[in-house]
Design a protein around this motif. Structure first.
Motif, PDB file in Angstrom:
ATOM      1  N   ALA A   1       0.821  -1.216   0.000  1.00 41.67           N
ATOM      2  CA  ALA A   1       0.000   0.000   0.000  1.00 41.67           C
ATOM      3  C   ALA A   1       0.854   1.265   0.000  1.00 41.67           C
ATOM      4  O   ALA A   1       0.420   2.317  -0.485  1.00 41.67           O
ATOM      5  N   PHE A   2       2.084   1.183   0.505  1.00 39.37           N
ATOM      6  CA  PHE A   2       2.958   2.351   0.616  1.00 39.37           C
ATOM      7  C   PHE A   2       3.814   2.563  -0.629  1.00 39.37           C
ATOM      8  O   PHE A   2       4.427   3.617  -0.787  1.00 39.37           O
ATOM      9  N   VAL A   3       3.864   1.551  -1.501  1.00 42.10           N
ATOM     10  CA  VAL A   3       4.706   1.630  -2.688  1.00 42.10           C
ATOM     11  C   VAL A   3       4.137   2.657  -3.656  1.00 42.10           C
ATOM     12  O   VAL A   3       2.931   2.690  -3.906  1.00 42.10           O
ATOM     13  N   GLY A   4       5.002   3.515  -4.164  1.00 41.36           N
ATOM     14  CA  GLY A   4       4.581   4.518  -5.132  1.00 41.36           C
ATOM     15  C   GLY A   4       5.272   5.837  -4.904  1.00 41.36           C
ATOM     16  O   GLY A   4       6.187   5.956  -4.088  1.00 41.36           O
ATOM     17  N   THR A   5       4.810   6.831  -5.629  1.00 47.39           N
ATOM     18  CA  THR A   5       5.335   8.185  -5.510  1.00 47.39           C
ATOM     19  C   THR A   5       4.249   9.054  -4.895  1.00 47.39           C
ATOM     20  O   THR A   5       3.111   9.059  -5.362  1.00 47.39           O
ATOM     21  N   TRP A   6       4.622   9.776  -3.844  1.00 46.72           N
ATOM     22  CA  TRP A   6       3.667  10.568  -3.067  1.00 46.72           C
ATOM     23  C   TRP A   6       4.101  12.026  -3.056  1.00 46.72           C
ATOM     24  O   TRP A   6       5.242  12.334  -2.727  1.00 46.72           O
ATOM     25  N   LEU A   7       3.198  12.926  -3.381  1.00 47.83           N
ATOM     26  CA  LEU A   7       3.478  14.360  -3.444  1.00 47.83           C
ATOM     27  C   LEU A   7       2.824  15.058  -2.250  1.00 47.83           C
ATOM     28  O   LEU A   7       1.625  14.889  -2.001  1.00 47.83           O
ATOM     29  N   LEU A   8       3.622  15.822  -1.502  1.00 51.20           N
ATOM     30  CA  LEU A   8       3.107  16.534  -0.332  1.00 51.20           C
ATOM     31  C   LEU A   8       2.084  17.579  -0.767  1.00 51.20           C
ATOM     32  O   LEU A   8       2.346  18.402  -1.633  1.00 51.20           O
ATOM     33  N   LYS A   9       0.906  17.549  -0.135  1.00 49.78           N
ATOM     34  CA  LYS A   9      -0.170  18.491  -0.450  1.00 49.78           C
ATOM     35  C   LYS A   9      -0.473  19.443   0.698  1.00 49.78           C
ATOM     36  O   LYS A   9      -0.786  20.595   0.479  1.00 49.78           O
ATOM     37  N   GLU A  10      -0.426  18.947   1.939  1.00 47.41           N
ATOM     38  CA  GLU A  10      -0.741  19.774   3.105  1.00 47.41           C
ATOM     39  C   GLU A  10       0.159  19.384   4.263  1.00 47.41           C
ATOM     40  O   GLU A  10       0.565  18.230   4.378  1.00 47.41           O
ATOM     41  N   SER A  11       0.431  20.353   5.119  1.00 47.33           N
ATOM     42  CA  SER A  11       1.243  20.097   6.298  1.00 47.33           C
ATOM     43  C   SER A  11       0.723  20.962   7.435  1.00 47.33           C
ATOM     44  O   SER A  11       0.487  22.155   7.256  1.00 47.33           O
ATOM     45  N   ASP A  12       0.522  20.353   8.607  1.00 47.57           N
ATOM     46  CA  ASP A  12      -0.008  21.064   9.760  1.00 47.57           C
ATOM     47  C   ASP A  12       0.941  20.894  10.940  1.00 47.57           C
ATOM     48  O   ASP A  12       1.273  19.765  11.312  1.00 47.57           O
ATOM     49  N   LYS A  13       1.401  21.994  11.489  1.00 43.34           N
ATOM     50  CA  LYS A  13       2.263  22.046  12.673  1.00 43.34           C
ATOM     51  C   LYS A  13       3.677  21.513  12.429  1.00 43.34           C
ATOM     52  O   LYS A  13       4.353  21.097  13.360  1.00 43.34           O
TER      53      LYS A  13
END
Length: 134
Positions: A4-16
């Motif tokens: 499920a974790f395999v792939g490319t992930w792009l950061l969209k939001e970040s809190d704190k």
């Protein structure tokens, strides 16, 4: 489980994230810019137990390979020397880092095309949301 974790992930939001970096004792201005710039995470699995995480940003690129459930030495993106262990717990990738009598957790969980990374150090909890790019 790790698939499920395999792939490319792009950061969209970040809190704190800034509060988390301050708790680590890092210069908030430097990491504020790091937070705003391009950030990409790639996960790859070799077999059932070996995972590689690559992060790319305009500030710094890192690569981390480890075997699930086996403690290893890690130099973090902010140059801390830590002892780490990563396990799968309830479908989540749980990464614990220990150094100088401190401990932080980085918990990744996937729901469809969204990966939520929860970072915890002391009372500070940061959440970063990624979307699958591929």
């Amino acid at each position: 489980m790790v698939d499920a974790f395999v792939g490319t992930w792009l950061l969209k939001e970040s809190d704190k994230f800034d509060e988390y970096m301050k708790e680590l004792g890092k210069c908030s201005v430097y990491f504020y810019f790091f937070l705003l710039l391009f950030f990409l995470m790639r996960a790859h699995c070799a077999g059932e137990y070996t995972v590689t995480l690559k992060t790319q940003s305009t500030m710094k690129n890192t690569e981390l390979s480890f075997k699930l459930g086996v403690e290893f030495d890690e130099t973090t993106a902010d140059d801390r020397k830590v002892k780490s262990i990563v396990k799968i717990e309830d479908g989540k990738l749980v990464h614990i880092q220990r150094w100088d009598e401190k401990e932080t957790s980085l918990v990744r969980q996937v729901n469809g095309n969204v990966l939520l990374l929860t970072l915890k150090l002391g009372d500070v909890v940061c959440e970063r949301r990624y979307e699958k790019a591929e």
